[in-house]
Design an enzyme around this catalytic site. Structure first.
Site, mmCIF file in Angstrom:
data_model
loop_
_atom_site.group_PDB
_atom_site.id
_atom_site.type_symbol
_atom_site.label_atom_id
_atom_site.label_comp_id
_atom_site.label_asym_id
_atom_site.label_seq_id
_atom_site.Cartn_x
_atom_site.Cartn_y
_atom_site.Cartn_z
ATOM 1 N N CYS A 152 0.844 -1.196 0.000
ATOM 2 C CA CYS A 152 0.000 0.000 0.000
ATOM 3 C C CYS A 152 0.880 1.246 0.000
ATOM 4 O O CYS A 152 1.855 1.342 0.747
ATOM 5 C CB CYS A 152 -0.946 -0.046 1.195
ATOM 6 N N GLU A 153 0.542 2.171 -0.875
ATOM 7 C CA GLU A 153 1.410 3.341 -1.036
ATOM 8 C C GLU A 153 1.246 4.356 0.094
ATOM 9 O O GLU A 153 2.029 5.290 0.194
ATOM 10 C CB GLU A 153 1.171 4.008 -2.396
ATOM 11 N N HIS A 154 0.248 4.173 0.928
ATOM 12 C CA HIS A 154 0.051 5.124 2.026
ATOM 13 C C HIS A 154 0.851 4.755 3.269
ATOM 14 O O HIS A 154 1.244 5.624 4.032
ATOM 15 C CB HIS A 154 -1.433 5.213 2.393
ATOM 16 N N HIS A 155 1.066 3.459 3.499
ATOM 17 C CA HIS A 155 1.756 3.024 4.714
ATOM 18 C C HIS A 155 2.977 2.146 4.439
ATOM 19 O O HIS A 155 3.655 1.724 5.364
ATOM 20 C CB HIS A 155 0.784 2.239 5.613
ATOM 21 N N GLN A 201 -5.342 -0.611 -4.073
ATOM 22 C CA GLN A 201 -6.004 -1.748 -4.720
ATOM 23 C C GLN A 201 -6.904 -1.300 -5.881
ATOM 24 O O GLN A 201 -7.018 -1.987 -6.899
ATOM 25 C CB GLN A 201 -6.806 -2.521 -3.668
ATOM 26 N N HIS A 245 -5.483 -6.038 3.893
ATOM 27 C CA HIS A 245 -4.507 -4.954 3.979
ATOM 28 C C HIS A 245 -3.916 -4.918 5.385
ATOM 29 O O HIS A 245 -4.636 -4.699 6.355
ATOM 30 C CB HIS A 245 -5.181 -3.615 3.672
ATOM 31 N N CYS A 254 -2.188 -2.677 6.634
ATOM 32 C CA CYS A 254 -2.326 -1.344 7.236
ATOM 33 C C CYS A 254 -3.662 -1.225 7.967
ATOM 34 O O CYS A 254 -3.809 -0.375 8.845
ATOM 35 C CB CYS A 254 -2.158 -0.241 6.198
HETATM 36 ZN ZN LIG Z 1 -2.377 1.546 3.807
#
Ligand SMILES: [Zn+2]
Length: 213
Positions: free
Chosen positions: A102-105, A143, A171, A173
């Site tokens: 995941c590109e956020h976490h 995703q 996920h 995250c």
């Molecule tokens: Zn994430």
């Protein structure tokens, strides 16, 4: 070695008919590793203790592997194995393993992808569909975008009557960060063409939920 030089270890895979390239850039590995060494200190660890001595380098190599999709060209993967064929029923490849980040976490998400298309004069070697999933999932992703990119790649190269992609993932995250939905699965889908038709879409969904036994 200059920074932008890369050791290419090209390995011809005759079955797949294209060259698989493992990129390994020692300069980048060293730089990423030194960042991770600082991160270890910042979280209160001692990067010089025995168990952590080689950790920054291992993490750097793992990260390079986990993002090697940037080096793959999914459209070319498909074009390398397209065949003229009059078959015009739905082709379904289901239960394709997905491992992405995941590109956020920068935490993993993983699960399964199910892909279908209805040929329009061309089919593609079946092993190429999982390769396309791999090429897009081994990058920093969300995703939803992953689902659309797989759909668009197949639509743009094969020009089929329709493409359907469903991805189901857990996920980390969500499950590791104290959010209570520990076992929740995120489902995304993307369709083109003939799959706008409800009966066609229903057949696809029936096929991906059916089991062989
Ligand atoms: Zn994430």
């Amino acid at each position: 070695m200059k920074e932008n030089e890369v050791n290419h270890m090209a390995e011809e895979n005759e079955l797949d008919g294209y060259v698989k390239i493992d990129r390994y850039n020692p300069v980048k590995i060293e730089r990423i590793a030194s960042h991770y060494s600082e991160i270890l200190s910042d979280i209160g660890e001692d990067p010089s203790r025995e168990g952590l001595l080689k950790t920054p380098e291992r993490v750097a190599k793992a990260l390079q592997y986990l993002t090697h999709g940037y080096d793959l060209k999914p459209h070319e993967i498909l074009r390398s194995a397209m065949f003229k064929e009059e078959y015009s029923q739905m082709v379904v490849v289901k239960d394709i393993e997905v491992y992405s980040m995941c590109e956020h976490h920068l935490l993993p998400f993983f699960g399964k992808a199910h892909v279908a298309y209805i040929p329009n004069g061309h089919i593609v070697g079946l092993s190429k569909i999982p390769r396309v999933v791999e090429a897009y999932s081994r990058r920093l992703q969300v995703q939803e975008r992953l689902t659309n990119e797989i759909r668009d790649c197949i639509q743009e190269t094969l020009n089929p009557l329709g493409v359907a992609v469903v991805i189901e993932c857990k996920h980390l995250c969500m499950s590791m960060r104290g959010i209570q939905k520990q076992n929740s699965v995120t489902t995304t889908s993307a369709f083109t063409g003939a799959f706008a038709n409800e009966r066609t879409r229903a057949e696809f969904l029936r096929l991906i939920t059916a089991s062989l036994d």
